[in-house]
Design a protein around this motif. Structure first.
Motif, PDB file in Angstrom:
ATOM      1  N   VAL A 141       0.832  -1.200   0.000  1.00 42.59           N
ATOM      2  CA  VAL A 141       0.000   0.000   0.000  1.00 42.59           C
ATOM      3  C   VAL A 141       0.871   1.256   0.000  1.00 42.59           C
ATOM      4  CG1 VAL A 141      -1.667   1.326   1.375  1.00 42.59           C
ATOM      5  CG2 VAL A 141      -2.004  -1.121   1.035  1.00 42.59           C
ATOM      6  N   ALA A 142       1.951   1.269   0.764  1.00 42.91           N
ATOM      7  CA  ALA A 142       2.844   2.430   0.799  1.00 42.91           C
ATOM      8  C   ALA A 142       3.497   2.662  -0.556  1.00 42.91           C
ATOM      9  CB  ALA A 142       3.911   2.229   1.878  1.00 42.91           C
ATOM     10  N   ILE A 143       3.925   1.602  -1.203  1.00 43.62           N
ATOM     11  CA  ILE A 143       4.543   1.739  -2.532  1.00 43.62           C
ATOM     12  C   ILE A 143       3.523   2.257  -3.537  1.00 43.62           C
ATOM     13  CG2 ILE A 143       5.541   0.420  -4.455  1.00 43.62           C
ATOM     14  CD1 ILE A 143       6.923  -1.326  -2.307  1.00 43.62           C
ATOM     15  N   LEU A 144       2.289   1.748  -3.501  1.00 49.30           N
ATOM     16  CA  LEU A 144       1.249   2.230  -4.416  1.00 49.30           C
ATOM     17  C   LEU A 144       0.955   3.716  -4.190  1.00 49.30           C
ATOM     18  CD1 LEU A 144      -1.281  -0.746  -4.460  1.00 49.30           C
ATOM     19  CD2 LEU A 144       0.226  -0.001  -6.303  1.00 49.30           C
ATOM     20  N   PHE A 145       0.871   4.156  -2.937  1.00 53.09           N
ATOM     21  CA  PHE A 145       0.666   5.575  -2.656  1.00 53.09           C
ATOM     22  C   PHE A 145       1.825   6.404  -3.195  1.00 53.09           C
ATOM     23  CE2 PHE A 145      -2.499   4.632   0.818  1.00 53.09           C
ATOM     24  CZ  PHE A 145      -3.528   5.365   0.260  1.00 53.09           C
ATOM     25  N   ALA A 146       3.046   5.917  -3.011  1.00 53.86           N
ATOM     26  CA  ALA A 146       4.206   6.656  -3.505  1.00 53.86           C
ATOM     27  C   ALA A 146       4.168   6.784  -5.022  1.00 53.86           C
ATOM     28  CB  ALA A 146       5.494   5.962  -3.070  1.00 53.86           C
ATOM     29  N   VAL A 147       3.782   5.737  -5.723  1.00 53.16           N
ATOM     30  CA  VAL A 147       3.695   5.774  -7.189  1.00 53.16           C
ATOM     31  C   VAL A 147       2.611   6.744  -7.625  1.00 53.16           C
ATOM     32  CG1 VAL A 147       3.088   4.405  -9.233  1.00 53.16           C
ATOM     33  CG2 VAL A 147       4.671   3.478  -7.528  1.00 53.16           C
ATOM     34  N   VAL A 148       1.448   6.690  -6.974  1.00 50.80           N
ATOM     35  CA  VAL A 148       0.338   7.573  -7.345  1.00 50.80           C
ATOM     36  C   VAL A 148       0.709   9.031  -7.058  1.00 50.80           C
ATOM     37  CG1 VAL A 148      -2.034   8.219  -6.732  1.00 50.80           C
ATOM     38  CG2 VAL A 148      -1.451   5.819  -7.087  1.00 50.80           C
ATOM     39  N   ILE A 149       1.299   9.311  -5.934  1.00 53.99           N
ATOM     40  CA  ILE A 149       1.694  10.687  -5.599  1.00 53.99           C
ATOM     41  C   ILE A 149       2.751  11.190  -6.572  1.00 53.99           C
ATOM     42  CG2 ILE A 149       2.878  12.086  -3.858  1.00 53.99           C
ATOM     43  CD1 ILE A 149       1.385  10.446  -1.737  1.00 53.99           C
ATOM     44  N   GLN A 150       3.720  10.349  -6.899  1.00 61.29           N
ATOM     45  CA  GLN A 150       4.776  10.772  -7.835  1.00 61.29           C
ATOM     46  C   GLN A 150       4.181  11.026  -9.220  1.00 61.29           C
ATOM     47  OE1 GLN A 150       7.936   7.936  -8.303  1.00 61.29           O
ATOM     48  NE2 GLN A 150       9.279   9.404  -9.301  1.00 61.29           N
ATOM     49  N   TYR A 151       3.215  10.216  -9.632  1.00 67.10           N
ATOM     50  CA  TYR A 151       2.608  10.372 -10.955  1.00 67.10           C
ATOM     51  C   TYR A 151       1.894  11.722 -11.036  1.00 67.10           C
ATOM     52  CZ  TYR A 151      -0.453   9.553 -14.918  1.00 67.10           C
ATOM     53  OH  TYR A 151      -1.123   9.675 -16.103  1.00 67.10           O
ATOM     54  N   PHE A 152       1.134  12.101 -10.009  1.00 68.37           N
ATOM     55  CA  PHE A 152       0.396  13.360 -10.041  1.00 68.37           C
ATOM     56  C   PHE A 152       1.295  14.569  -9.831  1.00 68.37           C
ATOM     57  CE2 PHE A 152      -3.326  10.584  -9.075  1.00 68.37           C
ATOM     58  CZ  PHE A 152      -4.055  10.892 -10.209  1.00 68.37           C
ATOM     59  N   VAL A 153       2.355  14.449  -9.065  1.00 69.39           N
ATOM     60  CA  VAL A 153       3.247  15.573  -8.793  1.00 69.39           C
ATOM     61  C   VAL A 153       4.103  15.883 -10.014  1.00 69.39           C
ATOM     62  CG1 VAL A 153       5.202  16.340  -7.395  1.00 69.39           C
ATOM     63  CG2 VAL A 153       3.246  15.250  -6.309  1.00 69.39           C
ATOM     64  N   ILE A 154       4.568  14.872 -10.707  1.00 67.37           N
ATOM     65  CA  ILE A 154       5.443  15.087 -11.878  1.00 67.37           C
ATOM     66  C   ILE A 154       4.648  15.678 -13.038  1.00 67.37           C
ATOM     67  CG2 ILE A 154       6.840  13.905 -13.601  1.00 67.37           C
ATOM     68  CD1 ILE A 154       7.851  12.089 -11.420  1.00 67.37           C
ATOM     69  N   LYS A 155       3.425  15.287 -13.257  1.00 67.02           N
ATOM     70  CA  LYS A 155       2.630  15.784 -14.387  1.00 67.02           C
ATOM     71  C   LYS A 155       1.997  17.059 -14.044  1.00 67.02           C
ATOM     72  CE  LYS A 155       1.997  11.893 -17.199  1.00 67.02           C
ATOM     73  NZ  LYS A 155       1.269  11.369 -18.223  1.00 67.02           N
TER      74      LYS A 155
END
Length: 125
Positions: free
Chosen positions: A111-125
């Motif tokens: 769950v922590a890794i999935l949150f990190a991926v989702v947050i990184q995806y929205f922050v970078i774009k």
């Protein structure tokens, strides 16, 4: 002072009054003849016995606060076979608890890794 012996007095509560049940140098004492499932109160006092040319003198300190305890009927010790069975059940329980802890830890990590991926995806774009 040096070489004086230490003496302990143990008292057992009988109603509102305390009765002396032991006086001596030992630091432990086993009470016998107590009724089962009854509450008792005890207190202890330490004293010094000095031997000098004038005779024996005793100097006692204050009594400790009374401590309550209950007498319980002693249960017989189970045979070795029962202890082995209990030990096996305890080990099984520990294995189950360890497995549950590992599953929870892995689930939290995913769950922590999935949150990190989702947050990184929205922050970078």
């Amino acid at each position: 002072m040096k070489g004086d012996s230490i003496v302990y007095i143990l008292q057992l509560a009988a109603g509102r009054e305390f009765d002396q049940v032991y006086k001596g140098p030992e630091t432990s004492f086993r009470l016998t003849g107590l009724q089962t499932n009854c509450e008792y109160r005890v207190r202890v006092c330490a004293g010094r016995q000095s031997q000098d040319s004038t005779g024996s003198q005793e100097l006692y300190g204050p009594y400790s606060p009374s401590t309550a305890f209950s007498s319980q009927k002693q249960e017989p010790v189970p045979p070795c076979a029962d202890l082995t069975t209990e030990l096996a059940e305890t080990k099984k329980t520990l294995r189950e608890e360890r497995f549950i802890a590992i599953v929870l830890l892995c689930g939290f990590a995913v769950v922590a890794i999935l949150f990190a991926v989702v947050i990184q995806y929205f922050v970078i774009k």
